[in-house]
Design an enzyme around this catalytic site. Sequence first.
Site, PDB file in Angstrom:
ATOM      1  N   HIS A  72      -3.355  -5.844   1.123  1.00  0.00           N
ATOM      2  CA  HIS A  72      -2.678  -6.023   2.415  1.00  0.00           C
ATOM      3  C   HIS A  72      -2.614  -7.493   2.845  1.00  0.00           C
ATOM      4  CE1 HIS A  72      -2.472  -1.775   3.753  1.00  0.00           C
ATOM      5  NE2 HIS A  72      -3.510  -1.625   2.952  1.00  0.00           N
ATOM      6  N   GLU A 103      -0.821  -8.759   5.107  1.00  0.00           N
ATOM      7  CA  GLU A 103      -0.674  -8.836   6.571  1.00  0.00           C
ATOM      8  C   GLU A 103      -2.021  -8.749   7.281  1.00  0.00           C
ATOM      9  OE1 GLU A 103      -0.215  -6.192   4.793  1.00  0.00           O
ATOM     10  OE2 GLU A 103      -0.861  -4.410   5.912  1.00  0.00           O
ATOM     11  N   CYS A 157       0.832  -1.201   0.000  1.00  0.00           N
ATOM     12  CA  CYS A 157       0.000   0.000   0.000  1.00  0.00           C
ATOM     13  C   CYS A 157       0.876   1.263   0.000  1.00  0.00           C
ATOM     14  CB  CYS A 157      -0.954  -0.067   1.181  1.00  0.00           C
ATOM     15  SG  CYS A 157      -2.379   1.003   1.007  1.00  0.00           S
TER      16      CYS A 157
END
Lengths: 228, 84
Positions: free
Chosen positions: A195, A197, A86
Amino acid sequence: MKFAVIVFPGSNCDLDMYHAIKDELGEEVEYVWHDETDLSGFDGVLLPGGFSYGDYLRCGAISRFSNVMSEVVKAAEAGKPVLGVCNGFQVLTEAGLLPGALLRNKNLKFMCRTVGLKVENNETQFTSEYSKDEVIQIPIAHGEGNYYCDEETLTRLKENNQIVFTYASENPNGSIEDIAGIVNEKGNVLGMMPHPERAANDIMGGSDGLALFKSIVKHWRESHVNQA
Amino acid sequence: MKKVKVYVTLRESVLDPQGSAVMGALHSMNYKEVSDVRIGKFLELQIEESDRDLDTTVKEMCEKLLTNTVIEDYRYEVEEVAGK
């Protein structure tokens, strides 16, 4: 394997990244403040999402001149894995570690939802634990994720298999060729808008992102066993 | 002392969705003669005299930080600031 999570003023996915590495992946990880000048003790570098320097001027434009960035460039040149997610992707393009740039989303809206990502290239050190053309579910959250590059760069990206992820069905931001993530020519720097994560455990709504981090560790282990 | 006015716009080849939205609004207000709108940024720098060449310095600043030449074009104007 020891990871650095770079923290800029305005980063806000640094905790998620730390959590994914420490608790889900079970590897070593440390936060590294943006004015640090040494990353030699780390095996991999993670640039998290957020709004570094408030996105002032352009996303990533100011962070790119932080002290730590010359160390990130050194790590990339040394062949260490560097992942920018990002805002981290935006920083990597501003720093010239990845080609192209991220523009305002075509619909001018901040898009926050889970999207299907197609694994275009599973022969990178970031994607070996996926199968080619596998569709994974990963959250996005960005207002400026519209990947752009000129025709010449696009041809190069295709020829070198540098397009790693594309949006599988609906393209949320208008990016060229539905691009969601690319690697550099050497294949050790990955930038992506979604994302991974935030998809590291089913309790978070999905765990499709974990294989990305597992791929990094697997590659690192294998290359270090070979060296020994 | 010089005042440098830097104008930054998206390159011709880059779509400007904000500009298109504004053009749509202008058309709906009956300003049909508007055929394109590009939205950009305006930066105003006050620069002290130094031994460095002003044009070289301004271009450097524009290309290193103030713009991203992958997606943006820039032009600038220099004005004399009257001494006190």
